[in-house]
Structure formats: C-alpha cells, structure tokens
Write a protein that holds these residues in place. Structure first.
Motif, PDB file in Angstrom:
ATOM      1  N   ILE A 102     150.626  20.025 -35.516  1.00  8.05           N
ATOM      2  CA  ILE A 102     149.654  21.222 -35.828  1.00  8.05           C
ATOM      3  C   ILE A 102     148.016  20.560 -35.760  1.00  8.05           C
ATOM      4  CG2 ILE A 102     150.976  22.943 -37.118  1.00  8.05           C
ATOM      5  CD1 ILE A 102     149.882  21.558 -39.691  1.00  8.05           C
ATOM      6  N   GLU A 103     148.143  19.363 -35.754  1.00  9.44           N
ATOM      7  CA  GLU A 103     146.645  18.778 -35.421  1.00  9.44           C
ATOM      8  C   GLU A 103     146.754  17.284 -35.028  1.00  9.44           C
ATOM      9  OE1 GLU A 103     142.483  18.166 -37.805  1.00  9.44           O
ATOM     10  OE2 GLU A 103     144.116  18.047 -39.003  1.00  9.44           O
ATOM     11  N   ILE A 104     145.718  16.822 -34.273  1.00 10.41           N
ATOM     12  CA  ILE A 104     145.929  15.354 -33.754  1.00 10.41           C
ATOM     13  C   ILE A 104     144.323  15.092 -33.705  1.00 10.41           C
ATOM     14  CG2 ILE A 104     145.757  15.794 -31.146  1.00 10.41           C
ATOM     15  CD1 ILE A 104     147.735  13.719 -30.881  1.00 10.41           C
ATOM     16  N   GLY A 105     144.350  13.798 -34.001  1.00  7.79           N
ATOM     17  CA  GLY A 105     142.979  12.967 -33.974  1.00  7.79           C
ATOM     18  C   GLY A 105     143.188  11.734 -33.329  1.00  7.79           C
ATOM     19  N   LEU A 106     141.874  11.567 -32.629  1.00  8.44           N
ATOM     20  CA  LEU A 106     142.058  10.290 -31.579  1.00  8.44           C
ATOM     21  C   LEU A 106     140.770   9.807 -31.509  1.00  8.44           C
ATOM     22  CD1 LEU A 106     143.891  11.858 -28.421  1.00  8.44           C
ATOM     23  CD2 LEU A 106     144.832  10.344 -30.185  1.00  8.44           C
ATOM     24  N   ILE A 107     140.638   8.502 -31.748  1.00  8.96           N
ATOM     25  CA  ILE A 107     139.502   7.562 -31.660  1.00  8.96           C
ATOM     26  C   ILE A 107     139.709   6.623 -30.713  1.00  8.96           C
ATOM     27  CG2 ILE A 107     137.590   6.086 -32.579  1.00  8.96           C
ATOM     28  CD1 ILE A 107     137.994   7.586 -35.363  1.00  8.96           C
ATOM     29  N   ALA A 108     138.870   6.468 -29.360  1.00  7.71           N
ATOM     30  CA  ALA A 108     139.109   5.551 -28.506  1.00  7.71           C
ATOM     31  C   ALA A 108     137.982   4.296 -28.744  1.00  7.71           C
ATOM     32  CB  ALA A 108     138.966   5.954 -27.226  1.00  7.71           C
ATOM     33  N   PHE A 109     138.416   3.057 -28.559  1.00  6.76           N
ATOM     34  CA  PHE A 109     137.474   2.019 -28.830  1.00  6.76           C
ATOM     35  C   PHE A 109     137.702   0.743 -28.034  1.00  6.76           C
ATOM     36  CE2 PHE A 109     140.976   1.214 -31.618  1.00  6.76           C
ATOM     37  CZ  PHE A 109     141.187  -0.168 -31.868  1.00  6.76           C
ATOM     38  N   THR A 110     136.807   0.146 -27.901  1.00  9.82           N
ATOM     39  CA  THR A 110     136.999  -1.290 -27.121  1.00  9.82           C
ATOM     40  C   THR A 110     137.455  -2.385 -27.989  1.00  9.82           C
ATOM     41  OG1 THR A 110     134.411  -1.803 -26.876  1.00  9.82           O
ATOM     42  CG2 THR A 110     135.656  -0.427 -25.243  1.00  9.82           C
ATOM     43  N   PHE A 111     138.066  -3.459 -27.584  1.00  8.28           N
ATOM     44  CA  PHE A 111     138.143  -4.780 -28.111  1.00  8.28           C
ATOM     45  C   PHE A 111     138.222  -5.844 -27.231  1.00  8.28           C
ATOM     46  CE2 PHE A 111     142.577  -3.186 -27.756  1.00  8.28           C
ATOM     47  CZ  PHE A 111     143.219  -4.075 -27.691  1.00  8.28           C
ATOM     48  N   ASN A 112     138.342  -7.000 -27.916  1.00  9.96           N
ATOM     49  CA  ASN A 112     138.697  -8.386 -26.939  1.00  9.96           C
ATOM     50  C   ASN A 112     139.947  -8.924 -27.523  1.00  9.96           C
ATOM     51  OD1 ASN A 112     137.957  -9.895 -29.358  1.00  9.96           O
ATOM     52  ND2 ASN A 112     135.949 -10.261 -28.617  1.00  9.96           N
ATOM     53  N   GLU A 113     140.235 -10.032 -26.835  1.00 11.75           N
ATOM     54  CA  GLU A 113     141.435 -10.806 -27.182  1.00 11.75           C
ATOM     55  C   GLU A 113     141.544 -11.270 -28.223  1.00 11.75           C
ATOM     56  OE1 GLU A 113     138.510 -13.567 -25.386  1.00 11.75           O
ATOM     57  OE2 GLU A 113     139.165 -11.702 -24.890  1.00 11.75           O
ATOM     58  N   ARG A 114     140.301 -11.739 -28.930  1.00 11.09           N
ATOM     59  CA  ARG A 114     140.460 -12.145 -30.490  1.00 11.09           C
ATOM     60  C   ARG A 114     140.640 -10.942 -31.538  1.00 11.09           C
ATOM     61  NH1 ARG A 114     136.267 -14.698 -27.688  1.00 11.09           N
ATOM     62  NH2 ARG A 114     134.633 -13.339 -28.654  1.00 11.09           N
ATOM     63  N   GLU A 138     138.631  -8.515 -32.026  1.00 10.10           N
ATOM     64  CA  GLU A 138     137.045  -8.128 -32.525  1.00 10.10           C
ATOM     65  C   GLU A 138     136.910  -6.647 -31.698  1.00 10.10           C
ATOM     66  OE1 GLU A 138     134.942 -12.335 -32.676  1.00 10.10           O
ATOM     67  OE2 GLU A 138     134.888 -11.246 -30.765  1.00 10.10           O
ATOM     68  N   ILE A 139     136.462  -5.754 -32.421  1.00 10.22           N
ATOM     69  CA  ILE A 139     136.369  -4.345 -32.193  1.00 10.22           C
ATOM     70  C   ILE A 139     135.025  -4.306 -31.592  1.00 10.22           C
ATOM     71  CG2 ILE A 139     135.900  -1.867 -32.962  1.00 10.22           C
ATOM     72  CD1 ILE A 139     138.433  -2.541 -34.801  1.00 10.22           C
ATOM     73  N   GLY A 140     134.982  -3.400 -30.508  1.00  6.10           N
ATOM     74  CA  GLY A 140     133.551  -3.423 -29.783  1.00  6.10           C
ATOM     75  C   GLY A 140     132.816  -1.948 -30.270  1.00  6.10           C
ATOM     76  N   ASP A 141     133.035  -0.991 -29.295  1.00 11.43           N
ATOM     77  CA  ASP A 141     132.380   0.271 -29.433  1.00 11.43           C
ATOM     78  C   ASP A 141     133.427   1.523 -29.515  1.00 11.43           C
ATOM     79  OD1 ASP A 141     129.399  -0.616 -29.210  1.00 11.43           O
ATOM     80  OD2 ASP A 141     130.322  -1.268 -27.075  1.00 11.43           O
ATOM     81  N   VAL A 142     133.000   2.501 -30.248  1.00  9.58           N
ATOM     82  CA  VAL A 142     133.870   3.666 -29.928  1.00  9.58           C
ATOM     83  C   VAL A 142     133.282   4.377 -28.657  1.00  9.58           C
ATOM     84  CG1 VAL A 142     133.996   6.095 -30.957  1.00  9.58           C
ATOM     85  CG2 VAL A 142     133.947   4.141 -32.544  1.00  9.58           C
ATOM     86  N   THR A 143     134.309   4.846 -28.064  1.00  7.59           N
ATOM     87  CA  THR A 143     134.176   5.169 -26.663  1.00  7.59           C
ATOM     88  C   THR A 143     134.540   6.788 -26.504  1.00  7.59           C
ATOM     89  OG1 THR A 143     136.462   4.464 -25.752  1.00  7.59           O
ATOM     90  CG2 THR A 143     134.566   3.042 -25.473  1.00  7.59           C
ATOM     91  N   GLY A 144     135.435   7.321 -27.529  1.00  6.74           N
ATOM     92  CA  GLY A 144     135.589   8.751 -27.206  1.00  6.74           C
ATOM     93  C   GLY A 144     136.259   9.050 -28.695  1.00  6.74           C
TER      94      GLY A 144
END
Length: 287
Positions: free
Chosen positions: A52-64, A66-72
């Motif tokens: 009945i509800e879905i939430g999504l956050i897209a983000f970037t990260f690297n091989e270590r 480490e989280i980068g930026d929220v993209t969506g």
C-alpha cells in the motif's frame, strides 16, 4: 542549552532527523548505485497481501562502502483490492481514505531501481518477496538486509529495530512512513564514530558480497531437534521449494565446520551428505 544538558550526564539529547537533499550534481568517486527501500503492506504474507506504500531513496557509493550523494527520492501510495485492516492502519497510520484512488508510479520506481547495484531493506526477507510479486523491476537484483547482515550488537546497539537504531544514534524521526524510514536508515548506515569509523553500510556492503550456504539437516533424528534449534537451525515445513527439515545458513568458509558438526553430532555417520544450496545477494531473501 544542549551542551549544558549533555554535560550534566543526566540527559540524552535527540536531534530531529532532517532528510538529505537530492544532489544537483553527483560527485565523482562514487561509481556504484544503491537503493534503500521500505514498504508498507496490508499484511505479512506476500502471496495474498498487497503493498500500500513504497519508499525509495537512490544514492551513490564506492567500493569501500562510502556513501556519496542522494540521487533520487520517491514515495507513493496504492489502493489495495480490499480494505486496510485496522491493525495495519494503527501501525502505519495509512487509512483507506489516504489510498483511495492512489497508484504507485511504476515509471518512477523503474527509473530508480534499474541502475541499482544493490537494494537495501531493513527486513529484506519481508520486502523482497512483496516487491518481486509487485513488479519484475525488482527481479535479478542484488539485495542486502541491514537488519540481518550488520552486527549491531558489536556496534553498541541494544536492538535491531529501526526505532532503536535511530534513537541510540541520537536522532528521532516520524516512523512507519516509507520514505521517512528510508531516510532514517540512510543516516544510521552512514554513521561514523570515533570508536568505529568503519560505517554500518561498509560492513553491509562487504557482507552482501559474501557467498552463503544454506544447509538442510534432512532426515535428522527427531530426538536431536532441540540440539539443532539451540545451534540456530530453523524448521522448514517443506513449502516454498525447500526440503522438509531443519536448516541453517552459514558463511561459505564455515561450511566444512557445520557439515562436520552434523556428521559427528547429529547423523553420527561420516559419509552423511545433507543437501546444501549456495546463495549470493542475487538469491538471498527471496520468497
């Protein structure tokens, strides 16, 4: 005032969690894409209940890890084919009136999920089956579970529920709405401390890449079931394509030791060869 209260040692100060902004320009050095996902449903069984509800956050990260930026960011409601049970409304705050005429934007969902190298849910064993029934966009993706694949106890947390993690991390948020829970999980996963600069997400990403093995203690003696249960085995009733037996999931490096235990303590037969199934992030947490 906050510094004064904290300095007394008699108070714990919680800070309201503020959602991260979606980046206008994605920084280089974070070539991989992740999606944090949360669902609210009409019940527990993915075979006869609905999202009945879905939430999504897209983000970037690297091989270590480490989280980068929220993209969506996307959050959407959907009207189910039956009334929402009262206990679900009490838990989630979602009413029949709120979802009336609502439909999740599948184009937006597919746009975020398609490039994802890893999908993270705090209870992937629950969310993944619902999502794969809901849309083929979630099939053939690698999944990770931030509840099961991070040793929160070793990090000093007293529980694994998201509310506990957020509170002990020093935040509070509006829980049980999908996007809010996704942002909350993002902050906990990216939390660095002086004691442990290796973030929970880095641990999760590392563990998601490990091969796991599910071992089925098929035809094990009935009078030894309590031994298996005490060791962490769970019962499978034979549904969902699994053997009817006790089973456990271990890291691949622990396979030989677990088979030795079964052969010497359970079967007491050195040639015993219980069924095994090797799993990666692409296989784990399926229904």
């Amino acid at each position: 005032m906050v510094e004064h209260l904290a300095a007394t040692g008699r108070y714990r100060i919680l800070q309201k969690l503020e959602p991260r902004k979606t980046a206008e320009f994605v920084r280089p050095g974070f070539p991989s894409n992740g999606v944090i996902l949360d669902t609210e449903t009409t019940g527990l069984n993915f075979r006869n209940e609905e999202i009945i509800e879905i939430g999504l956050i897209a983000f970037t990260f690297n091989e270590r890890g480490e989280i980068g930026d929220v993209t969506g960011v996307y959050g959407g409601l959907q009207q189910p084919n039956k009334p929402i049970p009262a206990e679900i409304t009490k838990l989630t705050g979602i009413t029949d009136e709120m979802v009336s005429g609502q439909m999740i934007d599948m184009k937006a969902v597919r746009t975020m999920v398609a490039p994802a190298d890893l999908i993270i849910a705090h209870n992937a064993g629950f969310d993944r089956p619902f999502c794969e029934v809901f849309s083929s966009a979630f099939s053939d993706k690698a999944w990770a579970c931030s509840n099961a694949e991070i040793d929160w106890s070793a990090r000093g947390f007293e529980g694994t529920k998201l509310g506990y993690l957020i509170g002990q991390a020093g935040y509070f948020h509006e829980g049980h709405r999908a996007v809010d829970d996704c942002f909350a999980l993002l902050e906990v996963l990216d939390r660095k401390t002086d004691r442990d600069p290796f973030t929970p997400f880095a641990e999760l990403y590392l563990n998601s890449q490990k091969s796991r093995v599910r071992i089925f203690a098929e035809n094990s003696p009935f009078d030894l079931k309590d031994h298996l249960k005490a060791r962490g085995y769970r019962w499978s009733d034979g549904s969902e394509g699994r053997p009817k037996s006790w089973w456990i999931e271990v890291d691949e490096i622990d396979l030989a030791g677990e088979l030795h235990y079964l052969r010497t303590e359970i079967y007491r037969y050195p040639e015993a060869d219980p069924p095994t199934r090797f799993l990666t992030a692409f296989d784990r947490f399926r229904g």
